[in-house]
Design a protein around this motif. Structure first.
Motif, mmCIF file in Angstrom:
data_model
loop_
_atom_site.group_PDB
_atom_site.id
_atom_site.type_symbol
_atom_site.label_atom_id
_atom_site.label_comp_id
_atom_site.label_asym_id
_atom_site.label_seq_id
_atom_site.Cartn_x
_atom_site.Cartn_y
_atom_site.Cartn_z
ATOM 1 N N THR A 377 49.853 -15.306 61.576
ATOM 2 C CA THR A 377 48.553 -14.704 61.855
ATOM 3 C C THR A 377 47.680 -14.823 60.624
ATOM 4 O O THR A 377 48.165 -14.629 59.496
ATOM 5 N N ILE A 378 46.413 -15.151 60.829
ATOM 6 C CA ILE A 378 45.480 -15.254 59.711
ATOM 7 C C ILE A 378 44.222 -14.468 60.043
ATOM 8 O O ILE A 378 43.798 -14.408 61.204
ATOM 9 N N ASN A 379 43.680 -13.816 59.036
ATOM 10 C CA ASN A 379 42.394 -13.143 59.186
ATOM 11 C C ASN A 379 41.348 -14.086 58.611
ATOM 12 O O ASN A 379 41.325 -14.353 57.404
ATOM 13 N N ALA A 380 40.507 -14.636 59.477
ATOM 14 C CA ALA A 380 39.626 -15.722 59.042
ATOM 15 C C ALA A 380 38.318 -15.706 59.816
ATOM 16 O O ALA A 380 38.158 -15.008 60.820
ATOM 17 N N ARG A 381 37.380 -16.496 59.323
ATOM 18 C CA ARG A 381 36.120 -16.740 60.021
ATOM 19 C C ARG A 381 35.635 -18.134 59.635
ATOM 20 O O ARG A 381 35.961 -18.645 58.561
ATOM 21 N N SER A 382 34.838 -18.741 60.521
ATOM 22 C CA SER A 382 34.364 -20.093 60.253
ATOM 23 C C SER A 382 32.976 -20.278 60.852
ATOM 24 O O SER A 382 32.770 -20.001 62.048
ATOM 25 N N VAL A 383 32.035 -20.741 60.048
ATOM 26 C CA VAL A 383 30.654 -20.914 60.505
ATOM 27 C C VAL A 383 30.579 -21.892 61.664
ATOM 28 O O VAL A 383 29.898 -21.644 62.669
ATOM 29 N N ASP A 384 31.287 -23.008 61.562
ATOM 30 C CA ASP A 384 31.229 -24.046 62.589
ATOM 31 C C ASP A 384 32.555 -24.255 63.313
ATOM 32 O O ASP A 384 32.675 -25.159 64.143
ATOM 33 N N GLY A 385 33.546 -23.441 62.989
ATOM 34 C CA GLY A 385 34.877 -23.657 63.522
ATOM 35 C C GLY A 385 35.651 -24.637 62.655
ATOM 36 O O GLY A 385 35.058 -25.466 61.961
ATOM 37 N N GLY A 386 36.959 -24.513 62.669
ATOM 38 C CA GLY A 386 37.750 -25.406 61.827
ATOM 39 C C GLY A 386 39.227 -25.287 62.140
ATOM 40 O O GLY A 386 39.643 -24.454 62.954
ATOM 41 N N ILE A 387 40.012 -26.132 61.510
ATOM 42 C CA ILE A 387 41.468 -26.083 61.661
ATOM 43 C C ILE A 387 42.092 -25.957 60.275
ATOM 44 O O ILE A 387 41.804 -26.757 59.378
ATOM 45 N N LEU A 388 42.943 -24.957 60.099
ATOM 46 C CA LEU A 388 43.689 -24.776 58.856
ATOM 47 C C LEU A 388 45.110 -25.264 59.052
ATOM 48 O O LEU A 388 45.758 -24.974 60.072
ATOM 49 N N GLU A 389 45.590 -25.988 58.086
ATOM 50 C CA GLU A 389 46.943 -26.515 58.105
ATOM 51 C C GLU A 389 47.755 -25.733 57.072
ATOM 52 O O GLU A 389 47.289 -25.531 55.946
ATOM 53 N N VAL A 390 48.944 -25.299 57.458
ATOM 54 C CA VAL A 390 49.808 -24.555 56.546
ATOM 55 C C VAL A 390 51.021 -25.426 56.226
ATOM 56 O O VAL A 390 51.753 -25.850 57.132
ATOM 57 N N ILE A 405 40.526 -22.128 63.993
ATOM 58 C CA ILE A 405 39.635 -21.002 63.720
ATOM 59 C C ILE A 405 38.375 -21.179 64.561
ATOM 60 O O ILE A 405 37.644 -22.172 64.393
ATOM 61 N N PRO A 406 38.087 -20.257 65.486
ATOM 62 C CA PRO A 406 36.906 -20.422 66.341
ATOM 63 C C PRO A 406 35.614 -20.239 65.560
ATOM 64 O O PRO A 406 35.589 -19.612 64.498
ATOM 65 N N LYS A 407 34.541 -20.789 66.091
ATOM 66 C CA LYS A 407 33.228 -20.661 65.470
ATOM 67 C C LYS A 407 32.765 -19.215 65.562
ATOM 68 O O LYS A 407 32.607 -18.653 66.650
ATOM 69 N N SER A 408 32.596 -18.567 64.403
ATOM 70 C CA SER A 408 32.169 -17.163 64.383
ATOM 71 C C SER A 408 31.865 -16.739 62.959
ATOM 72 O O SER A 408 32.527 -17.199 62.018
ATOM 73 N N ASN A 409 30.875 -15.870 62.806
ATOM 74 C CA ASN A 409 30.600 -15.269 61.499
ATOM 75 C C ASN A 409 31.402 -13.990 61.292
ATOM 76 O O ASN A 409 31.351 -13.397 60.203
ATOM 77 N N GLU A 410 32.108 -13.543 62.334
ATOM 78 C CA GLU A 410 32.892 -12.315 62.275
ATOM 79 C C GLU A 410 34.342 -12.632 61.938
ATOM 80 O O GLU A 410 34.871 -13.682 62.323
ATOM 81 N N TRP A 411 34.987 -11.696 61.218
ATOM 82 C CA TRP A 411 36.403 -11.861 60.918
ATOM 83 C C TRP A 411 37.227 -11.704 62.190
ATOM 84 O O TRP A 411 37.006 -10.779 62.968
ATOM 85 N N GLN A 437 32.924 -24.339 55.657
ATOM 86 C CA GLN A 437 32.641 -22.914 55.431
ATOM 87 C C GLN A 437 33.598 -22.008 56.208
ATOM 88 O O GLN A 437 33.197 -21.179 57.025
ATOM 89 N N THR A 438 34.871 -22.202 55.966
ATOM 90 C CA THR A 438 35.906 -21.379 56.596
ATOM 91 C C THR A 438 36.455 -20.406 55.562
ATOM 92 O O THR A 438 36.941 -20.818 54.507
ATOM 93 N N GLY A 439 36.332 -19.131 55.870
ATOM 94 C CA GLY A 439 36.815 -18.089 54.965
ATOM 95 C C GLY A 439 38.128 -17.521 55.434
ATOM 96 O O GLY A 439 38.328 -17.303 56.635
ATOM 97 N N THR A 440 39.069 -17.296 54.522
ATOM 98 C CA THR A 440 40.347 -16.681 54.863
ATOM 99 C C THR A 440 40.567 -15.452 53.987
ATOM 100 O O THR A 440 40.331 -15.489 52.780
#
Length: 446
Positions: A377-390, A405-411, A437-440
């Motif tokens: 589980t990740i707490n994240a937000r992304s302006v345009d949406g994105g994919i994080l690789e672990v 990570i879905p497109k959203s300004n909200e966590w 612009q993906t924040g984690t």
């Protein structure tokens, strides 16, 4: 009702349990950490910075009214045992001094002696400026009972106590110079004349002495301002009063420009550690500081290898905890940055911002245990949406999860399956595969 009780217990545990990484106390300002090993735990006695306001301390200056003690058995999970001494409950202290500066604590014969500097209310008896008092307890976490009067013959700040192998105790402090004297067996009175330790730098501020012995070498360590800010330096000798020979730096001046640094050095479970402070939660005001830990080591000749400060700190982080990748081991130089989650409440911590594909954060020493973990589980937000690789082990290591990570300004809390579980302690890599612009905030496995 059972669920409510369980939730309440969980909240109480969270309220008293603090976590790893630097800074390692994450709900209040702390400075000047005196670390001690008592039994199988490390206890840290820092000063407690608060923000001065009109009528409460001197605005724009150091402001401290009490002390807490924190402890851990693994240097990762820290417990706040609460306030142990406060200025308005010490008989001789001026109750509005707000000058409960850097302390120390030592154990002797089953008693714990907590030394602290501050201003006395009776300036006729004790003079103006700082003197040093003692509070005594039966347990490292207290309760501590302050003595009725400060130590006679001591004027200054930054007390440090060292007990030599022959049982003789020494008290050190600073006031322009660094001073030392023997202590009586009761740990409350001087038992020798006060000595000025004059083999230290003659120019610039020096304070905060901390003495320890290793392999017959006595280390006098201290903060010193050679230029504009303090660096941690040390000198060595063959007895607790020297003469000391200046050797070099334990840690250079802070990259943040924090004016002060203040420290302690301990050995715990066969590893040496440096405790120190910086201004992590208060980047523009260095009178509100936060305490840190990093590993320390020695060369074969006994000299200290210079410690490079880190955000990752020490200890092993469980994969099932909230892993704060903003306290990184290493960060990509292109496309990755760190920012506060909330500049109005910086104790909420930081986020890692990945601005372009390929940006990454590395977080070392994550314990994935021995039983398979099925999801992340990740707490994240992304302006345009994105994919994080672990990934684990290295940047090209096995992919253990991909998180969209879905497109959203909200966590948002986003869950994904673990694709390739690996047991044991691993280095963790979080990489932006695509998007901008993906924040984690944090990542956790279960």
């Amino acid at each position: 009702m059972k669920k409510i009780i369980t939730a309440c217990v969980s909240l109480l545990i969270c309220a008293n349990s603090l976590f790893a990484q630097n800074p390692f106390i994450r709900d209040q300002f702390t400075a000047d950490p005196s670390a001690r090993v008592f039994g199988n735990r490390v206890y840290v006695y820092p000063s407690h910075d608060i923000l001065a306001t009109e009528g409460k301390g001197r605005v724009g200056w150091f402001c401290m009214e009490d002390y807490h003690v924190f402890s851990s058995d693994n240097l990762t999970d820290w417990t706040d045992h609460g306030m142990i001494v406060t200025q308005n409950k010490v008989p001789w202290v001026r109750p509005d001094s707000y000058s409960m500066w850097a302390p120390d604590c030592i154990e002797r014969n089953g008693k714990y002696y907590f030394y602290f500097p501050t201003a006395a209310k009776d300036t006729v008896a004790y003079g103006r400026g700082f003197t040093i008092g003692v509070a005594v307890a039966d347990k490292p976490e207290g309760p501590y009972i302050p003595q009725e009067t400060p130590i006679k013959g001591v004027r200054g700040i930054d007390p440090n106590v060292f007990i030599d192998n022959d049982g003789q105790a020494y008290l050190y402090w600073s006031a322009g110079n660094i001073y030392g004297a023997k202590l009586k067996a009761n740990m409350l009175e001087l038992d020798s004349e006060v000595k000025i330790l004059g083999d230290l730098p003659t120019k610039g501020l020096k304070e905060g002495p901390y003495v320890f012995e290793r392999n017959g070498i006595y280390y006098m360590t201290y903060p010193h301002v050679e230029n504009k800010t303090e660096r941690l330096e040390y000198a060595i000798g063959d007895n607790p009063f020297g003469p000391f020979k200046i050797v070099g730096a334990v840690m250079d001046e802070s990259a943040s420009g924090c004016w002060t640094n203040h420290h302690s050095i301990i050995q715990f479970k066969n590893q040496w550690y440096l405790f120190y402070h910086d201004k992590d939660y208060s980047p523009r005001f260095d009178k509100a500081r936060s305490i840190r830990i990093d590993s320390l080591s020695f060369n074969a000749d006994g000299t200290i290898r210079k410690v490079i400060p880190t955000l990752r700190g020490v200890g092993i982080t469980k994969a099932t905890s909230q892993i704060q990748i903003d306290r990184y081991t290493q960060l990509s130089t292109d496309g990755s940055s760190i920012a506060f989650l909330d500049t109005m409440n910086r104790f909420k911590g930081w986020e890692t911002i990945f601005a372009k594909p390929g940006a990454w954060s590395q977080y070392n020493k994550v314990d994935f245990g021995s039983k398979p973990l099925k999801s992340v589980t990740i707490n994240a937000r992304s302006v345009d949406g994105g994919i994080l690789e672990v990934r684990i082990d290295n940047l090209n290591g096995p992919v253990i999860a991909e998180i969209k990570i879905p497109k959203s300004n909200e966590w948002k809390l986003i869950e994904a399956p673990v694709l390739n579980y690996k047991a044991g302690i691993k280095n963790l890599f979080v990489i932006l595969k695509n998007g901008t612009q993906t924040g984690t905030d944090w990542i956790s496995f279960k």
